[in-house]
Design an enzyme around this catalytic site. Structure first.
Site, PDB file in Angstrom:
ATOM      1  N   PRO A   4       5.465   7.203   8.983  1.00  0.00           N
ATOM      2  CA  PRO A   4       5.115   6.391  10.163  1.00  0.00           C
ATOM      3  C   PRO A   4       3.848   6.879  10.857  1.00  0.00           C
ATOM      4  CG  PRO A   4       7.326   7.364  10.397  1.00  0.00           C
ATOM      5  CD  PRO A   4       6.764   7.861   9.101  1.00  0.00           C
TER       6      PRO A   4
ATOM      7  N   HIS B 283       1.132   7.851   9.343  1.00  0.00           N
ATOM      8  CA  HIS B 283      -0.018   7.726   8.444  1.00  0.00           C
ATOM      9  C   HIS B 283      -1.246   7.279   9.246  1.00  0.00           C
ATOM     10  CE1 HIS B 283      -2.573   6.440   5.142  1.00  0.00           C
ATOM     11  NE2 HIS B 283      -1.772   7.082   4.326  1.00  0.00           N
TER      12      HIS B 283
ATOM     13  N   SER C 174       0.841  -1.192   0.000  1.00  0.00           N
ATOM     14  CA  SER C 174       0.000   0.000   0.000  1.00  0.00           C
ATOM     15  C   SER C 174       0.875   1.240   0.000  1.00  0.00           C
ATOM     16  CB  SER C 174      -0.875  -0.016   1.256  1.00  0.00           C
ATOM     17  OG  SER C 174      -1.584   1.193   1.381  1.00  0.00           O
TER      18      SER C 174
ATOM     19  N   LYS D  10       3.685  -3.921   6.848  1.00  0.00           N
ATOM     20  CA  LYS D  10       3.711  -4.212   5.406  1.00  0.00           C
ATOM     21  C   LYS D  10       5.078  -3.841   4.828  1.00  0.00           C
ATOM     22  CE  LYS D  10      -1.221  -3.700   4.111  1.00  0.00           C
ATOM     23  NZ  LYS D  10      -1.495  -5.047   3.597  1.00  0.00           N
TER      24      LYS D  10
END
Length: 255
Positions: free
Chosen positions: A141, A143, A135, A157
Site C-alpha cells: 500500500p 508503493h 501493474s 487497480k
C-alpha cells in the site's frame, strides 16, 4: 489453440502505448482474430488508423462502451489513469517532479469505476474471457506509485483485479513490471507472484512483450483463471520465450 473461425477481440485503451501494439498485432492475424479497439476520443481513433473497427466511448460512462462490447468473444483491458507532470519542473535544481491527474481522470474513476464498467458490460454481453493488464507493486500500500498525484493508483487497480476475479467470467490478470519501449520477442519472459520479482534484478518488460502475452492468453485455456506478475530477462542472456502454453501452464496462482 485458436478455433477454426476467427474470434472477436476488443482491446480497450487502444490509443495508449501498449494498447496500440495489441490492436496492431490483432489486425496482423485476420485468420485468427476479428480486431476491435476502444478509444476515448475521435482524435485517438484517427491516430491508430481511424478504421470502422475502432469505437469511441468513455469507460466512465457505462452505456457508451456497450456497442464496442456487443458480440465479442474476448476483452483485453488496457485502460489506465495517466499521471501528468506539473509544469515548472527543473531537474537541474535537483527538484523532484510533482504529478497530478486531470479532473475526473483519477485512478478511482478510471482504474476502478472504468474497469468495473467494462467487466460488468462484458459479463452482461456473455464475453467468454477477460484479460486485464495491471501493474506489479499492488501488494504494498505504501508503493511510491500510490503517492503520485495522491491517486493511490495501485490500490484502485488491485480493487478492479479483485472484482474481475470474483466476477465469474474466465479471466487472466497480468501484472506487468516496469514498461520499456523496446522491441518484443527478444527476451525470456518470467512469471512470478506477490511482487516477488520486484526484489530481483529482472522487473521490467517491453510493452511489445506484454502485448504479445495478452494475445497469447486469449488463445490458451491454460491462461484462464490465473493472475501473475510478468517481467523479462535482459536481451541476449537467454532464449526468447516462444512456448506460451508452457509459460501459462507454470502459473498456479488464481490471484
Amino acid at each position: 489453440m485458436a478455433a477454426s473461425s476467427p474470434i472477436t477481440v476488443l482491446v480497450t485503451g487502444a490509443g495508449g502505448r501498449t494498447g496500440q501494439i495489441v490492436y496492431r498485432k490483432l489486425k496482423e492475424k485476420p485468420n485468427q482474430f476479428v480486431a476491435r479497439g476502444l478509444v476515448r476520443t475521435e482524435e485517438s481513433k484517427q491516430k491508430i488508423g481511424g478504421a470502422d473497427d475502432v469505437f469511441v466511448g468513455d469507460i466512465r460512462d457505462a452505456a457508451s462502451i456497450v456497442p464496442a462490447i456487443q458480440g465479442i468473444d474476448s476483452l483485453i483491458i488496457l485502460t489506465s489513469a495517466v499521471p501528468l507532470m506539473k509544469p515548472g519542473f527543473d531537474p537541474t535544481k535537483g527538484q523532484r517532479p510533482e504529478f497530478y491527474f486531470d479532473d475526473g481522470a483519477y485512478p478511482e474513476q478510471v482504474d476502478w469505476i472504468g474497469q468495473k464498467n467494462q467487466i460488468d458490460a462484458a459479463k452482461e454481453a456473455g464475453v467468454k474471457h477477460i484479460v486485464l493488464v495491471g501493474s506489479m507493486g499492488g501488494t504494498n500500500p505504501n508503493h511510491p506509485l500510490n503517492s503520485l498525484g495522491n491517486g493511490n493508483i495501485l490500490v484502485w487497480k488491485r480493487k478492479a483485479e479483485q472484482y474481475l476475479a470474483d466476477s465469474g467470467v474466465p479471466y487472466t490478470i497480468i501484472r506487468a513490471g516496469g514498461l520499456l519501449d523496446k522491441d518484443g520477442g527478444l527476451r525470456e519472459l518470467i512469471v512470478g507472484k506477490d511482487d516477488e520479482l520486484l526484489q530481483t534484478e529482472t522487473k521490467t518488460i517491453p510493452r511489445a512483450d506484454v502485448a504479445e502475452v495478452c494475445i497469447q492468453a486469449v488463445n490458451y485455456e491454460e491462461a484462464k483463471f490465473k493472475a501473475f506478475d510478468l517481467a523479462s530477462k535482459p536481451e541476449g542472456v537467454a532464449a526468447p520465450t516462444k512456448d506460451f502454453k508452457a509459460l501459462f501452464s507454470r502459473i498456479t496462482t488464481r490471484f
